[in-house]
Write a protein that holds these residues in place. Structure first.
Motif, PDB file in Angstrom:
ATOM      1  N   ASP A 199       0.825  -1.214   0.000  1.00 45.42           N
ATOM      2  CA  ASP A 199       0.000   0.000   0.000  1.00 45.42           C
ATOM      3  C   ASP A 199       0.855   1.258   0.000  1.00 45.42           C
ATOM      4  OD1 ASP A 199      -2.526  -1.207  -0.084  1.00 45.42           O
ATOM      5  OD2 ASP A 199      -2.498  -1.602   2.066  1.00 45.42           O
ATOM      6  N   HIS A 200       1.926   1.267   0.776  1.00 41.20           N
ATOM      7  CA  HIS A 200       2.773   2.454   0.816  1.00 41.20           C
ATOM      8  C   HIS A 200       3.494   2.673  -0.511  1.00 41.20           C
ATOM      9  CE1 HIS A 200       2.559   3.954   4.980  1.00 41.20           C
ATOM     10  NE2 HIS A 200       2.321   2.688   5.316  1.00 41.20           N
ATOM     11  N   TYR A 201       3.884   1.581  -1.165  1.00 46.59           N
ATOM     12  CA  TYR A 201       4.540   1.731  -2.467  1.00 46.59           C
ATOM     13  C   TYR A 201       3.552   2.213  -3.524  1.00 46.59           C
ATOM     14  CZ  TYR A 201       7.158   0.582  -6.688  1.00 46.59           C
ATOM     15  OH  TYR A 201       7.795   0.648  -7.912  1.00 46.59           O
ATOM     16  N   LEU A 202       2.344   1.653  -3.532  1.00 49.37           N
ATOM     17  CA  LEU A 202       1.338   2.081  -4.504  1.00 49.37           C
ATOM     18  C   LEU A 202       0.886   3.514  -4.245  1.00 49.37           C
ATOM     19  CD1 LEU A 202      -0.883  -1.133  -4.772  1.00 49.37           C
ATOM     20  CD2 LEU A 202       0.912  -0.367  -6.333  1.00 49.37           C
ATOM     21  N   ALA A 203       0.972   3.973  -3.000  1.00 50.42           N
ATOM     22  CA  ALA A 203       0.600   5.354  -2.708  1.00 50.42           C
ATOM     23  C   ALA A 203       1.630   6.341  -3.239  1.00 50.42           C
ATOM     24  CB  ALA A 203       0.444   5.543  -1.196  1.00 50.42           C
ATOM     25  N   ARG A 204       2.828   5.861  -3.570  1.00 52.88           N
ATOM     26  CA  ARG A 204       3.892   6.733  -4.055  1.00 52.88           C
ATOM     27  C   ARG A 204       4.192   6.568  -5.539  1.00 52.88           C
ATOM     28  NH1 ARG A 204       5.183   5.434   1.219  1.00 52.88           N
ATOM     29  NH2 ARG A 204       6.134   7.090   2.498  1.00 52.88           N
ATOM     30  N   THR A 205       3.935   5.374  -6.084  1.00 52.15           N
ATOM     31  CA  THR A 205       4.381   5.061  -7.440  1.00 52.15           C
ATOM     32  C   THR A 205       3.232   4.483  -8.266  1.00 52.15           C
ATOM     33  OG1 THR A 205       6.542   4.507  -6.491  1.00 52.15           O
ATOM     34  CG2 THR A 205       6.128   3.851  -8.776  1.00 52.15           C
ATOM     35  N   ASP A 229       1.617  -0.348 -13.375  1.00 47.56           N
ATOM     36  CA  ASP A 229       0.786  -0.964 -14.400  1.00 47.56           C
ATOM     37  C   ASP A 229       0.215  -2.279 -13.881  1.00 47.56           C
ATOM     38  OD1 ASP A 229       0.051  -0.656 -17.355  1.00 47.56           O
ATOM     39  OD2 ASP A 229       0.750  -2.735 -17.238  1.00 47.56           O
ATOM     40  N   ARG A 230      -0.955  -2.649 -14.364  1.00 44.04           N
ATOM     41  CA  ARG A 230      -1.629  -3.843 -13.844  1.00 44.04           C
ATOM     42  C   ARG A 230      -0.826  -5.114 -14.082  1.00 44.04           C
ATOM     43  NH1 ARG A 230      -7.219  -3.968 -16.892  1.00 44.04           N
ATOM     44  NH2 ARG A 230      -7.089  -1.764 -16.294  1.00 44.04           N
ATOM     45  N   GLU A 231      -0.025  -5.163 -15.154  1.00 44.10           N
ATOM     46  CA  GLU A 231       0.779  -6.356 -15.406  1.00 44.10           C
ATOM     47  C   GLU A 231       1.902  -6.531 -14.381  1.00 44.10           C
ATOM     48  OE1 GLU A 231      -0.235  -4.354 -17.767  1.00 44.10           O
ATOM     49  OE2 GLU A 231      -1.533  -5.708 -18.933  1.00 44.10           O
ATOM     50  N   LEU A 232       2.256  -5.473 -13.670  1.00 39.20           N
ATOM     51  CA  LEU A 232       3.345  -5.543 -12.693  1.00 39.20           C
ATOM     52  C   LEU A 232       2.831  -5.597 -11.255  1.00 39.20           C
ATOM     53  CD1 LEU A 232       5.837  -2.919 -14.184  1.00 39.20           C
ATOM     54  CD2 LEU A 232       5.866  -5.408 -14.447  1.00 39.20           C
ATOM     55  N   LEU A 233       1.516  -5.654 -11.067  1.00 39.12           N
ATOM     56  CA  LEU A 233       0.969  -5.649  -9.713  1.00 39.12           C
ATOM     57  C   LEU A 233       1.366  -6.918  -8.952  1.00 39.12           C
ATOM     58  CD1 LEU A 233      -0.756  -4.230  -7.628  1.00 39.12           C
ATOM     59  CD2 LEU A 233      -2.771  -5.327  -8.603  1.00 39.12           C
ATOM     60  N   GLN A 234       1.340  -8.061  -9.617  1.00 42.73           N
ATOM     61  CA  GLN A 234       1.738  -9.295  -8.945  1.00 42.73           C
ATOM     62  C   GLN A 234       3.231  -9.281  -8.616  1.00 42.73           C
ATOM     63  OE1 GLN A 234       1.061 -12.878 -11.178  1.00 42.73           O
ATOM     64  NE2 GLN A 234       1.177 -14.202  -9.385  1.00 42.73           N
ATOM     65  N   LEU A 235       4.035  -8.643  -9.451  1.00 44.57           N
ATOM     66  CA  LEU A 235       5.460  -8.522  -9.165  1.00 44.57           C
ATOM     67  C   LEU A 235       5.682  -7.677  -7.907  1.00 44.57           C
ATOM     68  CD1 LEU A 235       8.437  -8.919  -9.948  1.00 44.57           C
ATOM     69  CD2 LEU A 235       8.231  -6.893 -11.404  1.00 44.57           C
ATOM     70  N   VAL A 236       4.900  -6.611  -7.754  1.00 45.79           N
ATOM     71  CA  VAL A 236       5.005  -5.784  -6.554  1.00 45.79           C
ATOM     72  C   VAL A 236       4.635  -6.596  -5.311  1.00 45.79           C
ATOM     73  CG1 VAL A 236       4.065  -3.764  -5.374  1.00 45.79           C
ATOM     74  CG2 VAL A 236       4.602  -3.644  -7.807  1.00 45.79           C
ATOM     75  N   GLY A 237       3.533  -7.349  -5.389  1.00 42.54           N
ATOM     76  CA  GLY A 237       3.102  -8.136  -4.239  1.00 42.54           C
ATOM     77  C   GLY A 237       4.099  -9.213  -3.844  1.00 42.54           C
ATOM     78  N   SER A 238       4.625  -9.942  -4.821  1.00 44.63           N
ATOM     79  CA  SER A 238       5.586 -10.996  -4.504  1.00 44.63           C
ATOM     80  C   SER A 238       6.889 -10.415  -3.977  1.00 44.63           C
ATOM     81  CB  SER A 238       5.852 -11.850  -5.750  1.00 44.63           C
ATOM     82  OG  SER A 238       6.325 -11.049  -6.825  1.00 44.63           O
ATOM     83  N   THR A 239       7.283  -9.228  -4.460  1.00 51.01           N
ATOM     84  CA  THR A 239       8.523  -8.615  -3.984  1.00 51.01           C
ATOM     85  C   THR A 239       8.368  -8.104  -2.555  1.00 51.01           C
ATOM     86  OG1 THR A 239       9.020  -7.941  -6.259  1.00 51.01           O
ATOM     87  CG2 THR A 239      10.299  -6.926  -4.507  1.00 51.01           C
ATOM     88  N   THR A 240       7.230  -7.501  -2.233  1.00 49.08           N
ATOM     89  CA  THR A 240       7.024  -7.067  -0.853  1.00 49.08           C
ATOM     90  C   THR A 240       6.962  -8.259   0.097  1.00 49.08           C
ATOM     91  OG1 THR A 240       4.623  -7.020  -1.240  1.00 49.08           O
ATOM     92  CG2 THR A 240       5.841  -4.945  -1.498  1.00 49.08           C
ATOM     93  N   ASP A 293      13.773  -0.884  -5.958  1.00 50.74           N
ATOM     94  CA  ASP A 293      12.885   0.258  -6.186  1.00 50.74           C
ATOM     95  C   ASP A 293      11.945   0.465  -5.005  1.00 50.74           C
ATOM     96  OD1 ASP A 293      11.751   2.395  -7.488  1.00 50.74           O
ATOM     97  OD2 ASP A 293      10.352   1.166  -8.652  1.00 50.74           O
ATOM     98  N   ILE A 294      11.402  -0.622  -4.454  1.00 52.24           N
ATOM     99  CA  ILE A 294      10.485  -0.508  -3.318  1.00 52.24           C
ATOM    100  C   ILE A 294      11.220   0.012  -2.083  1.00 52.24           C
ATOM    101  CG2 ILE A 294       9.074  -1.847  -1.705  1.00 52.24           C
ATOM    102  CD1 ILE A 294       8.260  -3.623  -4.039  1.00 52.24           C
TER     103      ILE A 294
END
Length: 435
Positions: A239-245, A248-259, A296-297
């Motif tokens: 949530d904090h990363y999405l509030a700042r950056t 794209d929807r294709e990278l949302l799962q990449l963000v979740g798995s990385t966090t 990046d996160i």
């Protein structure tokens, strides 16, 4: 957004092994710690420590016979006040001459160079001047007036009826002396991590996509048998990363798995490796992408990932009323369901945990928000009522067949099948909130 694909993780070195389903005090959250052999192979050189050499071996000096050591200039501490300074100076001068004569007798005779003779004469002159100098008085700083402790260092008085830590005074792992101070600090730290509804700044995302991601992260937490703290921290970082950056929807799962990878490194004893997360994503991303996203996160969050999560407050507040494991598990089910709701992202973790516990207490007919809960949480019933009503409305809605991970998880007997318990009626809830 492509459907989130999940596999059961392969048996790699970083993943934990399966555990039998047996009810424990923490619902089998603890995993076996991986043991590694520390004995070196035969003939291998001895390994150095991870940090610097903390022994005194590197400070040993070897003295060679016949070679005079140069005296190091050390700062002498101020001498104490004496009744007869002249006698003290005389004794010091005599001791210095005695020490110098003994050292010259022990050392073998050696011809000194002119430089050494000159250096020795200078040292003797300095010693004579120091011995002849008047003895200085020892200055002692006066204690603060009245011995008062600053206000910010004073320990808050806990009334006897609200003391929940003295019973753990013999358990050093519970930190009974600092427990309340720690949670008060976490509660103050929440102000730094207050979120707003950021979905309007994400042109490619919507609340439904975020809910699908959280539902998938719950499955990842179950498959890897990670701690619940890891799941909550991963959702917070997302949530904090999405509030700042914008993402794209294709990278949302990449963000979740990385966090989840970052949270595992922060919380777990033996976190899964990068290859495990690549496998659980069905190889949708490359290794370089997840490593780049990790950097990046962390840079976006300024490497401050010690975010207060509601799960920790929930366990603390449940201890205040000696809640049973079934009641605590019901509150945990409510709290985990709240992770998928975008309208609850703006709530502080301590407030959300208090609301979930209050709803669980009312559901099991165990009373309302007692004075001891108000003392330790800092919230009154009136402050919790809006969030409790939101939770009740969300949990009363028909479940979405696409988002079943949390309900299926808490329908297991290990979690006392709390997901199948009937929710308290609205009238009883309003009656409890009005007290």
């Amino acid at each position: 957004m492509p459907p989130l694909r999940a596999k059961k993780p392969a048996a790699t070195a970083g993943a934990k092994g399966p555990r039998p389903h047996a009810t424990t005090t923490e619902n089998q959250e603890e995993g076996a710690q991986v043991k590694r052999s520390s004995s070196p192979p035969h003939g291998a050189p001895k390994k150095r420590t991870a940090f610097i050499d903390i022994t005194n071996a590197h400070k040993v000096q070897i003295s060679f016979p016949g070679r005079r050591k140069k005296k190091e200039a050390t700062k002498k501490p101020p001498a104490r006040k004496a009744s007869a300074p002249s006698s003290v100076a005389t004794k010091n001068q005599a001791n210095l001459k005695k020490c110098s004569s003994e050292s010259s007798e022990d050392a073998p005779a050696e011809r000194e160079t002119p430089e050494e003779v000159e250096e020795e004469e200078e040292e003797e002159e300095e010693e004579e001047e120091a011995a002849a100098a008047p003895v200085e008085e020892l200055v002692v700083a006066a204690p603060p007036a009245g011995g008062e402790v600053p206000a910010h260092l004073q320990k808050q008085h806990v009334p006897a009826e609200f003391d929940i830590d003295s019973e753990s005074s013999e358990d050093c792992y519970m930190c009974p002396e600092y427990a309340k101070d720690i949670f008060d600090y976490l509660k103050r730290r929440e102000e730094k991590f207050v979120l707003v509804d950021y979905m309007s700044t994400q042109p490619s995302l919507n609340p439904e996509m975020r809910a699908i991601l959280i539902d998938w992260l719950v499955e990842v937490q179950e498959n890897f048998e990670l701690y619940h703290e890891t799941l909550y921290l991963a959702v917070k970082m997302t949530d904090h990363y999405l509030a700042r950056t914008p993402v794209d929807r294709e990278l949302l799962q990449l963000v979740g798995s990385t966090t989840m990878l970052i949270a595992s490194k922060f919380e777990e004893r033996s976190p899964p490796c990068v290859d495990d997360f690549l496998y659980i994503c069905d190889d949708a991303y490359r290794r370089e992408e997840i490593i780049s996203m990790e950097a990046d996160i962390l840079q976006s969050l300024r490497f401050d990932i010690s975010i207060p999560i509601p799960y920790r407050f929930l366990r603390r507040y449940a201890k205040c009323v000696s809640a049973g494991m079934d009641t605590l598990t019901l509150a945990r089910f409510f709290c985990e369901m709240s992770l998928m709701e975008m309208e609850l992202v703006t709530e502080r973790g301590s407030l959300l945990a208090s609301a979930c516990l209050l709803l669980a207490l009312v559901t099991r007919d165990l009373g309302g928000w007692s004075p001891i809960l108000q003392f330790h949480s800092g919230y009154r019933t009136a402050e919790l009522s809006p969030v409790v009503r939101k939770l009740h409305r969300i949990l009363s809605a028909p479940p979405d067949d696409k988002l079943r991970a949390i309900r299926n998880k808490y329908s297991h007997q290990v979690f006392f099948e709390v997901a199948s318990l009937p929710l308290v009626s609205g009238d009883l809830l309003e009656e409890a909130l009005s007290q």
